[in-house]
Design an enzyme around this catalytic site. Structure first.
Site, mmCIF file in Angstrom:
data_model
loop_
_atom_site.group_PDB
_atom_site.id
_atom_site.type_symbol
_atom_site.label_atom_id
_atom_site.label_comp_id
_atom_site.label_asym_id
_atom_site.label_seq_id
_atom_site.Cartn_x
_atom_site.Cartn_y
_atom_site.Cartn_z
ATOM 1 N N LYS A 120 0.820 -1.208 0.000
ATOM 2 C CA LYS A 120 0.000 0.000 0.000
ATOM 3 C C LYS A 120 0.863 1.270 0.000
ATOM 4 O O LYS A 120 1.911 1.325 0.643
ATOM 5 C CB LYS A 120 -0.920 0.006 1.216
ATOM 6 C CG LYS A 120 -1.913 -1.146 1.248
ATOM 7 C CD LYS A 120 -2.907 -1.074 0.108
ATOM 8 C CE LYS A 120 -3.833 -2.263 0.076
ATOM 9 N NZ LYS A 120 -4.772 -2.301 1.182
ATOM 10 N N GLY A 447 -11.994 -16.389 -0.316
ATOM 11 C CA GLY A 447 -13.414 -16.070 -0.439
ATOM 12 C C GLY A 447 -13.918 -16.057 -1.855
ATOM 13 O O GLY A 447 -14.707 -16.896 -2.260
ATOM 14 N N TRP A 576 -12.271 1.638 2.627
ATOM 15 C CA TRP A 576 -12.468 1.507 1.186
ATOM 16 C C TRP A 576 -13.750 2.184 0.722
ATOM 17 O O TRP A 576 -14.259 1.908 -0.364
ATOM 18 C CB TRP A 576 -12.420 0.040 0.784
ATOM 19 C CG TRP A 576 -11.037 -0.528 0.958
ATOM 20 C CD1 TRP A 576 -9.932 0.121 1.428
ATOM 21 C CD2 TRP A 576 -10.623 -1.862 0.681
ATOM 22 N NE1 TRP A 576 -8.852 -0.727 1.463
ATOM 23 C CE2 TRP A 576 -9.246 -1.952 1.006
ATOM 24 C CE3 TRP A 576 -11.273 -2.984 0.195
ATOM 25 C CZ2 TRP A 576 -8.519 -3.120 0.858
ATOM 26 C CZ3 TRP A 576 -10.553 -4.159 0.041
ATOM 27 C CH2 TRP A 576 -9.187 -4.223 0.366
ATOM 28 N N GLU A 620 -3.458 -0.502 6.386
ATOM 29 C CA GLU A 620 -3.306 0.661 5.510
ATOM 30 C C GLU A 620 -3.880 1.921 6.137
ATOM 31 O O GLU A 620 -3.460 3.024 5.817
ATOM 32 C CB GLU A 620 -3.967 0.423 4.158
ATOM 33 C CG GLU A 620 -5.464 0.602 4.158
ATOM 34 C CD GLU A 620 -6.078 0.374 2.791
ATOM 35 O OE1 GLU A 620 -6.996 1.122 2.450
ATOM 36 O OE2 GLU A 620 -5.661 -0.550 2.091
ATOM 37 N N CYS A 658 -4.270 -8.407 3.451
ATOM 38 C CA CYS A 658 -3.380 -8.628 2.310
ATOM 39 C C CYS A 658 -2.692 -7.331 1.898
ATOM 40 O O CYS A 658 -3.182 -6.244 2.155
ATOM 41 C CB CYS A 658 -4.154 -9.202 1.125
ATOM 42 S SG CYS A 658 -5.514 -8.182 0.546
ATOM 43 N N HIS A 709 -2.096 -11.897 -7.381
ATOM 44 C CA HIS A 709 -2.013 -10.677 -8.176
ATOM 45 C C HIS A 709 -1.067 -10.838 -9.356
ATOM 46 O O HIS A 709 -0.703 -9.856 -10.006
ATOM 47 C CB HIS A 709 -1.586 -9.495 -7.302
ATOM 48 C CG HIS A 709 -2.691 -9.000 -6.423
ATOM 49 N ND1 HIS A 709 -3.054 -9.639 -5.264
ATOM 50 C CD2 HIS A 709 -3.542 -7.952 -6.545
ATOM 51 C CE1 HIS A 709 -4.058 -8.992 -4.698
ATOM 52 N NE2 HIS A 709 -4.376 -7.971 -5.470
ATOM 53 N N CYS A 741 -5.008 -13.990 -1.325
ATOM 54 C CA CYS A 741 -6.178 -13.118 -1.350
ATOM 55 C C CYS A 741 -7.262 -13.815 -2.162
ATOM 56 O O CYS A 741 -7.092 -14.970 -2.573
ATOM 57 C CB CYS A 741 -5.780 -11.765 -1.969
ATOM 58 S SG CYS A 741 -6.957 -10.427 -1.660
#
Length: 772
Positions: A120, A447, A576, A620, A658, A709, A741
């Protein structure tokens, strides 16, 4: 001295601008290039068109000096790595063969080569690619991108200012490269890096730059005397060069603190400072160091990270107070506008009376121009704008949307006992082992499963009215059945329903809670080509009805294995979203936690044995200054425990985090009191597992063995090797096996192969553990 004469040179500017374009044209072009549907020349043409449109839009809005160099095909820190020649050894051949493909290889990896690590950008939800530096790093100057973009801009607008990540921040953001000696500090490379920055600055001056901006946001954090000395040395060296443009050193996201005195004495022509939120203290601090006599101050008085209209009267007052502290005061946003959507006027589904409370990038540039005009020519020159702004602020404050007495009463009645599990972890673990019957090294996913084109099309068809709710839900049920069937066949131990009904892990819940607004075009870059539409948290929060229960229960009806219920946690629901700024965030978090607590209760009553409450934003959102962190962590961890504190001992509570630095919040992770935590760990080679072990973390953990990612499919042996590394820190009876993730951004072929390899790896290591 009159206001007019004092500010005759006041100008408006911004530090950066959203990159994506009004229709996310950049995302489509980059992803088209990756898939072979767009040529390199086509990608470059799209990028150039987006830059031109942004500069012309800024100039038309009244911005006097536009930024250049802030545009990126993927990430501005990666662009800096290219600019200074710090390409990791494993990527040099690819970069030499094709600079564009090599650039994307550093960002995404290839089948054989791992990408740069991603984390981040300070306390935002933007992700940057972490530079890898070692004692043998050789820096070389490549100013081609910066010079080309400056030249493009100067052909269109009267004034443009190149924006670069500053050398001190670049080194402080870097990590030791693989193989670097233990304890190696990238900051020791400063004297090697400064001549390269000097060369880039000289090239920019030769190309017509009057000013160049060097961003040093790392200096708003707590810094050691050695780091402050590095900043002093860097700007003595760069400021002493005769072949450079004027230097504007920019800071944002918080107050400068000890670094302000260093920069105030540096031989640079200007400072850009944040004067919003926690950085409002910069005003008093600037006065304490004697200001910036004879130099330029760019004052960030418009919040560049949130979407509420500016209080123009308050900002004008701040600007007037700054007049005597600098030779020239210019007006800007607090940081790059990269962190907000492009234009609120594109919203069609937000009521007009609410829309006037909102300011996206386009509206913020207008606010900046208005404030510059007001500072130069007096409040009377902007009388109409001030009156409209006061009316918008009064409308928001008086709106019933913002206050729900029932929600406030419930939040006020919360006690400490509500935010604690009734049983200690040891009792819970025993009850959960009996109920779940899992093997050693249990396997699961975080998830989400891949969001296929068919799912997105079905969602679009539902919105457009081409299919009804029944048809859409039948498509969702079919996807859940397919996801459950695959997981059973692959051999996963704890399953998920795959979240096919969710387009975004925050937005999905926000649309089902009171107090939130959803945007239609409010896209913000998270990383690379990943864009999100953060909801807007405008009022008090409650849950009218269950949000996830029937889909989780349906998935559980298809299998005998446990299916996790997956929710987004209260801190992430704030972080977020564009959160309300009219009350302390802890109060808002408590309201969200109580709404989620109702959902957890209903999941448990429906028979869900494992409930995961994701909190990837816990780290973050950590304040940049250590003095501000205890208060934040107190309300953040309480909100998580309030969400989960009411479940029975045999219900296993998971959480997930994450792509952040976890080492400095391990105690907070412990304070969440989750039974199991899964964390990103693949790119960092299980660093977080050792951080947990060093802390003495007493519960179960799943450091990720699959980097989701990257399009790479990790082999079973690669995943097994990461597991063995994890076992050196976490005992087998407390170690889980999972990806870093969710899998939403991956395609089915790579997700399928990677998860099958993950299960194979877990079985292989189990066999090793069972061997005599």
């Amino acid at each position: 001295m009159t206001a007019k004469s004092a500010t005759a040179t006041t100008r408006s500017t911004v530090y950066g601008h959203p990159r994506q374009g009004p229709g996310r044209e950049l995302k489509k072009a980059v992803e088209g290039y990756w898939k072979g549907r767009v040529t390199a020349d086509g990608l470059r043409a799209t990028a150039a068109g987006l830059r031109r449109a942004a500069w012309l839009r800024l100039a038309a809005a009244g911005v006097d000096e536009v930024p250049t160099g802030d545009f990126s095909l993927y990430d501005h820190v990666l662009d800096t790595t290219v600019m200074v020649g710090a390409v990791p050894g494993r990527h040099r051949a690819a970069v030499a063969a094709d600079p564009l493909d090599g650039y994307f290889a550093m960002a995404r990896g290839t089948r054989d080569v791992a990408p740069l690590e991603m984390t981040k950008w300070f306390d935002t939800n933007y992700h940057y690619l972490v530079p890898e530096l070692g004692p043998d790093t050789v820096f070389t100057s490549d100013a081609a991108k910066q010079v080309a973009e400056l030249t493009e801009a100067l052909a269109l607008v009267p004034a443009a200012r190149p924006v670069l990540v500053g050398p001190v921040t670049y080194l402080l953001l870097a990590r030791p490269a693989p193989g670097a000696p233990a304890g190696f500090d990238p900051l020791t490379l400063l004297d090697r890096l400064l001549p390269v920055y000097g060369s880039v600055l000289a090239d920019l001056r030769a190309a017509g730059a009057e000013w160049a901006q060097l961003d040093e946001p790392a200096l708003v954090q707590d810094r050691t005397p050695a780091e402050l000395e590095a900043a002093r040395h860097a700007y003595q060296e760069l400021g002493g060069r005769a072949d450079r443009p004027k230097l504007l050193v920019a800071s944002y996201f918080d107050r400068l603190g000890e670094a302000l005195a260093v920069l105030a004495k540096a031989p640079v022509e200007g400072l850009a400072m944040d004067f919003t939120g926690p950085a409002a203290g910069n005003l008093e601090a600037l006065a304490a160091v004697g200001g910036l006599p004879g130099r330029r101050l760019v004052a960030g008085v418009v919040d560049g990270r949130n979407v509420w209209v500016n209080d123009l009267d308050r900002s004008l007052s701040t600007l007037r107070a700054l007049l005597g502290l600098a030779g020239r005061v210019d007006v800007s946003a607090s940081c790059s506008l990269l962190h907000v959507p492009l234009d609120a006027s594109a919203e069609r589904d937000i009521e007009p009376r609410i829309l006037r409370w909102l300011a996206f990038a386009a509206q913020k540039t207008a606010e900046i121009a208005t404030l510059a005009k007001g500072l130069s020519h007096g409040a009377a020159a902007i009388g109409g704008e001030l009156a409209a702004n006061r009316a918008a602020l009064a409308s928001r404050a008086a709106s019933p949307i913002t206050r729900d007495p029932a929600v406030r009463s419930r939040a006020a009645a919360v006690t400490g006992a509500d935010a604690r599990r009734a049983q200690p972890y040891g009792e819970r673990a025993a009850a959960q082992r009996d109920r779940l019957g899992l093997p050693v090294l249990p396997t699961t996913t975080v998830g989400s499963f891949p969001q296929t084109g068919e799912l997105r099309a079905a969602r679009a068809d539902l919105r457009a009215g081409r299919i009804g709710t029944a048809g859409y839900e039948e498509r969702v049920r079919a996807e859940i059945a397919a996801v459950v069937s695959f997981q059973e066949a692959a051999g996963l131990d704890v399953l998920v329903h795959g979240e096919p009904e969710r387009d975004d892990m925050v937005r999905y819940f926000a649309e089902r809670l009171t107090g939130y607004l959803a945007t239609g075009q409010g896209w913000v870059q998270s990383y690379g080509t990943r864009y999100v539409r953060p909801p807007i948290l405008a009022g008090d929060v409650s849950r009218p009805e269950p949000m996830t229960v029937r889909w989780t229960a349906y998935a559980q009806s298809l299998t005998d294995r446990p299916v996790k219920g997956v929710l987004t946690g209260p801190v992430t629901m704030l972080a977020w979203s564009f959160v309300r700024d009219d009350q302390p965030p802890g109060e808002t978090a408590r309201q969200v936690a109580l709404a989620l607590r109702d959902e957890v209760r209903d999941l448990e009553e429906a028979g869900t044995s494992v409930i995961q409450v994701d909190e990837p934003a816990l780290r973050e959102t950590l304040p940049l200054r250590a003095a501000d962190r205890p208060g934040y962590l107190a309300w953040a961890t309480e909100a998580f425990r309030l969400t989960t504190g009411g479940v029975r001992a045999a219900t296993q509570v998971h959480t997930h985090m994450c792509y952040a630095e976890f080492g400095d919040i391990v105690q907070a992770i412990d304070d969440l009191d989750a039974d199991v935590i899964s964390l990103e760990a693949a790119r960092s080679r299980m660093r977080v597992a050792h951080e947990l072990a060093a802390h003495g973390y007493p519960r179960e953990a799943g450091p990720g063995v699959y980097d989701i990612h990257s399009p790479r499919v990790p082999s079973a042996e690669e995943a097994a090797d990461l597991l063995r590394t994890g076992l050196r820190a976490i005992p087998a009876e407390r170690l889980w096996v999972n990806p870093d993730c969710g899998l939403k951004t991956r395609g089915w072929p790579e997700a399928r192969a990677s998860l099958e390899n993950l299960v194979t790896a877990a079985r292989a290591v189990r066999a090793e553990l069972a061997a005599p």
